[in-house]
Design an enzyme around this catalytic site. Structure first.
Site, PDB file in Angstrom:
ATOM      1  N   ARG A 139       0.816  -1.219   0.000  1.00 15.55           N
ATOM      2  CA  ARG A 139       0.000   0.000   0.000  1.00 15.55           C
ATOM      3  C   ARG A 139       0.847   1.266   0.000  1.00 15.55           C
ATOM      4  O   ARG A 139       0.330   2.366  -0.148  1.00 15.55           O
ATOM      5  CB  ARG A 139      -0.945  -0.012   1.199  1.00 15.55           C
ATOM      6  CG  ARG A 139      -1.988  -1.101   1.076  1.00 15.55           C
ATOM      7  CD  ARG A 139      -2.736  -1.320   2.367  1.00 15.55           C
ATOM      8  NE  ARG A 139      -3.449  -2.580   2.313  1.00 15.55           N
ATOM      9  CZ  ARG A 139      -4.677  -2.758   2.757  1.00 15.55           C
ATOM     10  NH1 ARG A 139      -5.349  -1.762   3.297  1.00 15.55           N
ATOM     11  NH2 ARG A 139      -5.242  -3.940   2.672  1.00 15.55           N
ATOM     12  N   LEU A 183      15.145 -12.073  -0.775  1.00 18.62           N
ATOM     13  CA  LEU A 183      13.932 -11.277  -0.962  1.00 18.62           C
ATOM     14  C   LEU A 183      14.231 -10.117  -1.903  1.00 18.62           C
ATOM     15  O   LEU A 183      15.190  -9.381  -1.690  1.00 18.62           O
ATOM     16  CB  LEU A 183      13.463 -10.738   0.392  1.00 18.62           C
ATOM     17  CG  LEU A 183      13.407 -11.763   1.536  1.00 18.62           C
ATOM     18  CD1 LEU A 183      13.284 -11.074   2.878  1.00 18.62           C
ATOM     19  CD2 LEU A 183      12.277 -12.737   1.309  1.00 18.62           C
ATOM     20  N   GLU A 184      13.424  -9.968  -2.938  1.00 16.68           N
ATOM     21  CA  GLU A 184      13.568  -8.851  -3.865  1.00 16.68           C
ATOM     22  C   GLU A 184      12.535  -7.799  -3.482  1.00 16.68           C
ATOM     23  O   GLU A 184      11.334  -8.080  -3.460  1.00 16.68           O
ATOM     24  CB  GLU A 184      13.354  -9.308  -5.309  1.00 16.68           C
ATOM     25  CG  GLU A 184      14.310 -10.400  -5.770  1.00 16.68           C
ATOM     26  CD  GLU A 184      13.868 -11.812  -5.418  1.00 16.68           C
ATOM     27  OE1 GLU A 184      12.671 -12.026  -5.105  1.00 16.68           O
ATOM     28  OE2 GLU A 184      14.721 -12.712  -5.432  1.00 16.68           O
ATOM     29  N   TYR A 226      14.047 -30.286  -5.608  1.00 15.56           N
ATOM     30  CA  TYR A 226      15.044 -29.223  -5.808  1.00 15.56           C
ATOM     31  C   TYR A 226      16.415 -29.687  -5.321  1.00 15.56           C
ATOM     32  O   TYR A 226      17.431 -29.451  -5.974  1.00 15.56           O
ATOM     33  CB  TYR A 226      14.600 -27.965  -5.055  1.00 15.56           C
ATOM     34  CG  TYR A 226      15.382 -26.734  -5.414  1.00 15.56           C
ATOM     35  CD1 TYR A 226      15.078 -26.007  -6.561  1.00 15.56           C
ATOM     36  CD2 TYR A 226      16.422 -26.288  -4.608  1.00 15.56           C
ATOM     37  CE1 TYR A 226      15.796 -24.869  -6.901  1.00 15.56           C
ATOM     38  CE2 TYR A 226      17.144 -25.149  -4.934  1.00 15.56           C
ATOM     39  CZ  TYR A 226      16.825 -24.444  -6.086  1.00 15.56           C
ATOM     40  OH  TYR A 226      17.538 -23.322  -6.420  1.00 15.56           O
TER      41      TYR A 226
END
EC number: 3.5.4.13
Length: 189
Positions: free
Chosen positions: A117, A137-138, A171
């Site tokens: 927000r 984390l981007e 993975y």
């Protein structure tokens, strides 16, 4: 196939150390009573925290952003209680929590609405079956103004999804390039 609840997450933490450190409930205040952006266990997910390690994109060398030949000098590294992301730029960070994902589960990670927000968007790729490590984390600042991100507070929610059957190759078994990552990890090939 479905989304796992708080009870399942709690059980997986106790039996398999799926999330470390783990907050048993939503934390909204520090010990001193000051408010934080919430983190911890929620009804159908876990709100992870961002650590104090950041890499802020600067492009001081006027490099072309190329995922096949990414220049790590494009980042300025810092450790701080907050990160100021320049306008229309981004930063990389890592989660406080270390994750161990079960073979028959995949996650989706979505940025918290408190940041969204404000024009701060978080992108994290799914945690694949048997992936283990700290999440990179981007964090994108989509605004024309500097944007502030608070370390040691909530940044994104991880949702755990049960697969209809276990995957053939996890993975870990395919030696995923981001397996066991410890710090903020830049693109790899």
């Amino acid at each position: 196939m479905g989304v796992h609840s708080d009870d399942w997450i709690r059980q997986m933490v106790k039996k398999h150390r799926m999330i470390e450190p783990f907050e048993e409930s939503q934390v909204r205040k520090k010990v001193d009573g000051s408010q934080v952006i919430s983190f911890g266990l929620s009804s159908y997910g876990y709100d992870l925290r961002v650590s104090r390690e950041f890499k802020i994109f600067t492009n001081v060398f006027n490099s072309v952003v190329d995922p096949k030949a990414f220049d790590p000098r494009s980042f300025v590294e810092m450790e701080s209680d907050c990160c100021i992301i320049p306008p229309n730029s981004f930063a990389l960070a890592r989660s406080v929590e270390y994750f161990r994902i079960p073979r028959d589960v995949i996650t989706i990670c979505l940025g918290k609405s408190t940041y969204a927000r404000c024009g701060i968007i978080v992108n994290v790729t799914p945690f694949e079956p048997e992936w283990e490590g700290y999440a990179t984390l981007e964090i994108s600042n989509t605004t024309p103004l500097p944007a502030k991100v608070y370390a040691e507070e909530g940044l994104a929610q991880v949702i755990f999804i049960q697969a209809s059957e276990p995957c053939s190759i996890s993975y870990a078994e395919r030696n995923g390039k981001y397996m066991y990552q410890k710090g903020v990890t830049v693109p790899r090939l």
